[in-house]
Design a protein around this motif. Structure first.
Motif, PDB file in Angstrom:
ATOM      1  N   LEU A   1       0.839  -1.209   0.000  1.00 26.89           N
ATOM      2  CA  LEU A   1       0.000   0.000   0.000  1.00 26.89           C
ATOM      3  C   LEU A   1       0.867   1.250   0.000  1.00 26.89           C
ATOM      4  N   TRP A   2       1.887   1.241   0.827  1.00 24.85           N
ATOM      5  CA  TRP A   2       2.794   2.373   0.932  1.00 24.85           C
ATOM      6  C   TRP A   2       3.503   2.621  -0.404  1.00 24.85           C
ATOM      7  N   LEU A   3       3.943   1.554  -1.054  1.00 27.45           N
ATOM      8  CA  LEU A   3       4.607   1.688  -2.353  1.00 27.45           C
ATOM      9  C   LEU A   3       3.668   2.270  -3.413  1.00 27.45           C
ATOM     10  N   VAL A   4       2.418   1.848  -3.403  1.00 30.56           N
ATOM     11  CA  VAL A   4       1.447   2.410  -4.355  1.00 30.56           C
ATOM     12  C   VAL A   4       1.280   3.904  -4.098  1.00 30.56           C
ATOM     13  N   LYS A   5       1.122   4.268  -2.814  1.00 30.70           N
ATOM     14  CA  LYS A   5       0.956   5.687  -2.463  1.00 30.70           C
ATOM     15  C   LYS A   5       2.153   6.499  -2.940  1.00 30.70           C
ATOM     16  N   ASP A   6       3.347   6.035  -2.629  1.00 35.88           N
ATOM     17  CA  ASP A   6       4.549   6.788  -3.000  1.00 35.88           C
ATOM     18  C   ASP A   6       4.808   6.780  -4.507  1.00 35.88           C
ATOM     19  N   THR A   7       4.419   5.714  -5.184  1.00 35.74           N
ATOM     20  CA  THR A   7       4.549   5.685  -6.641  1.00 35.74           C
ATOM     21  C   THR A   7       3.640   6.730  -7.270  1.00 35.74           C
ATOM     22  N   CYS A   8       2.422   6.829  -6.773  1.00 37.57           N
ATOM     23  CA  CYS A   8       1.510   7.874  -7.257  1.00 37.57           C
ATOM     24  C   CYS A   8       2.134   9.250  -7.048  1.00 37.57           C
ATOM     25  N   TRP A   9       2.770   9.439  -5.915  1.00 34.89           N
ATOM     26  CA  TRP A   9       3.427  10.707  -5.601  1.00 34.89           C
ATOM     27  C   TRP A   9       4.557  10.979  -6.602  1.00 34.89           C
ATOM     28  N   CYS A  10       5.400   9.978  -6.825  1.00 30.62           N
ATOM     29  CA  CYS A  10       6.561  10.149  -7.705  1.00 30.62           C
ATOM     30  C   CYS A  10       6.180  10.462  -9.143  1.00 30.62           C
ATOM     31  N   ILE A  11       5.143   9.840  -9.626  1.00 33.47           N
ATOM     32  CA  ILE A  11       4.797  10.036 -11.038  1.00 33.47           C
ATOM     33  C   ILE A  11       3.778  11.149 -11.247  1.00 33.47           C
ATOM     34  N   SER A  12       3.373  11.818 -10.177  1.00 31.94           N
ATOM     35  CA  SER A  12       2.332  12.849 -10.296  1.00 31.94           C
ATOM     36  C   SER A  12       2.791  14.068 -11.097  1.00 31.94           C
ATOM     37  N   ASP A  13       4.098  14.322 -11.185  1.00 30.32           N
ATOM     38  CA  ASP A  13       4.562  15.429 -12.026  1.00 30.32           C
ATOM     39  C   ASP A  13       4.283  15.152 -13.497  1.00 30.32           C
ATOM     40  N   GLU A  14       4.460  13.907 -13.888  1.00 35.54           N
ATOM     41  CA  GLU A  14       4.211  13.507 -15.280  1.00 35.54           C
ATOM     42  C   GLU A  14       2.734  13.265 -15.542  1.00 35.54           C
ATOM     43  N   PHE A  15       2.068  12.690 -14.555  1.00 34.58           N
ATOM     44  CA  PHE A  15       0.653  12.322 -14.690  1.00 34.58           C
ATOM     45  C   PHE A  15      -0.131  12.956 -13.547  1.00 34.58           C
ATOM     46  N   GLN A  16      -0.611  14.164 -13.761  1.00 29.67           N
ATOM     47  CA  GLN A  16      -1.299  14.934 -12.718  1.00 29.67           C
ATOM     48  C   GLN A  16      -2.475  14.183 -12.094  1.00 29.67           C
ATOM     49  N   PHE A  17      -3.127  13.331 -12.879  1.00 29.93           N
ATOM     50  CA  PHE A  17      -4.295  12.605 -12.371  1.00 29.93           C
ATOM     51  C   PHE A  17      -3.933  11.628 -11.259  1.00 29.93           C
ATOM     52  N   MET A  18      -2.641  11.343 -11.054  1.00 27.26           N
ATOM     53  CA  MET A  18      -2.225  10.400 -10.011  1.00 27.26           C
ATOM     54  C   MET A  18      -2.218  11.035  -8.622  1.00 27.26           C
ATOM     55  N   LYS A  19      -2.441  12.349  -8.543  1.00 28.08           N
ATOM     56  CA  LYS A  19      -2.479  12.999  -7.232  1.00 28.08           C
ATOM     57  C   LYS A  19      -3.639  12.465  -6.392  1.00 28.08           C
ATOM     58  N   ILE A  20      -4.793  12.328  -6.998  1.00 27.53           N
ATOM     59  CA  ILE A  20      -5.973  11.870  -6.245  1.00 27.53           C
ATOM     60  C   ILE A  20      -5.788  10.431  -5.756  1.00 27.53           C
ATOM     61  N   PRO A  21      -5.382   9.483  -6.616  1.00 25.83           N
ATOM     62  CA  PRO A  21      -5.130   8.136  -6.070  1.00 25.83           C
ATOM     63  C   PRO A  21      -4.053   8.148  -4.979  1.00 25.83           C
ATOM     64  N   GLY A  22      -3.036   8.993  -5.135  1.00 30.04           N
ATOM     65  CA  GLY A  22      -1.996   9.089  -4.110  1.00 30.04           C
ATOM     66  C   GLY A  22      -2.564   9.520  -2.770  1.00 30.04           C
ATOM     67  N   VAL A  23      -3.419  10.542  -2.803  1.00 27.95           N
ATOM     68  CA  VAL A  23      -4.043  11.020  -1.562  1.00 27.95           C
ATOM     69  C   VAL A  23      -4.981   9.960  -1.000  1.00 27.95           C
ATOM     70  N   LEU A  24      -5.744   9.316  -1.858  1.00 25.11           N
ATOM     71  CA  LEU A  24      -6.670   8.282  -1.395  1.00 25.11           C
ATOM     72  C   LEU A  24      -5.927   7.098  -0.762  1.00 25.11           C
ATOM     73  N   MET A  25      -4.727   6.805  -1.249  1.00 26.50           N
ATOM     74  CA  MET A  25      -3.952   5.682  -0.708  1.00 26.50           C
ATOM     75  C   MET A  25      -3.446   5.951   0.712  1.00 26.50           C
ATOM     76  N   ILE A  26      -3.497   7.212   1.140  1.00 26.23           N
ATOM     77  CA  ILE A  26      -3.109   7.513   2.526  1.00 26.23           C
ATOM     78  C   ILE A  26      -4.020   6.759   3.488  1.00 26.23           C
ATOM     79  N   ILE A  27      -5.297   6.691   3.170  1.00 29.92           N
ATOM     80  CA  ILE A  27      -6.280   6.101   4.090  1.00 29.92           C
ATOM     81  C   ILE A  27      -5.975   4.637   4.398  1.00 29.92           C
TER      82      ILE A  27
END
Length: 127
Positions: free
Chosen positions: A20-46
């Motif tokens: 789960l942590w890796l998915v969250k951080d991966t969303c964070w890392c690629i969010s500069d290239e793929f802005q839509f990954m910000k929301i899944p990244g934030v949702l993965m915090i839960i």
């Protein structure tokens, strides 16, 4: 683990937490290239934080695990605060994240400064 748990042991549950942590951080890392990954990244915090808190609760009887898992919860909180700050607040949440990082270090420091030496002394006494 509980009898009706999907996980055979706590280690499997911890492994889920890492995923789960890796998915969250991966969303964070690629969010500069793929802005839509910000929301899944934030949702993965839960689920990431929930599982960490649950593991900490389950480990409360073993002092070493309790202290280390508490530090992990603080680290995830710091990590999530930093990520949200980068995503939505022009990276202004780092001081808050720093508080959580330092709190995690304090928790681990207390364990190694106070409780670990006591544990080692008790082990030496037994031998």
């Amino acid at each position: 683990m509980e009898k009706n748990s999907v996980f055979k042991n706590i280690r499997e549950y911890e492994n889920l937490h890492i995923a789960l942590w890796l998915v969250k951080d991966t969303c964070w890392c690629i969010s500069d290239e793929f802005q839509f990954m910000k929301i899944p990244g934030v949702l993965m915090i839960i689920p990431t934080l929930f599982v960490a808190l649950h593991i900490t609760w389950r480990s409360r009887k073993e002092l070493s695990d309790l202290f280390h898992n508490t530090a992990v919860c603080l680290w995830i909180s710091a990590n999530a605060t930093w990520m949200i700050g980068e995503f939505f607040y022009n990276d202004t949440t780092r001081p808050i994240a720093m508080f959580f990082f330092i709190a995690g270090l304090v928790v681990v420091g207390i364990y190694y400064a106070v409780h670990f030496p006591k544990k080692q002394a008790a082990i030496k006494e037994q031998h």
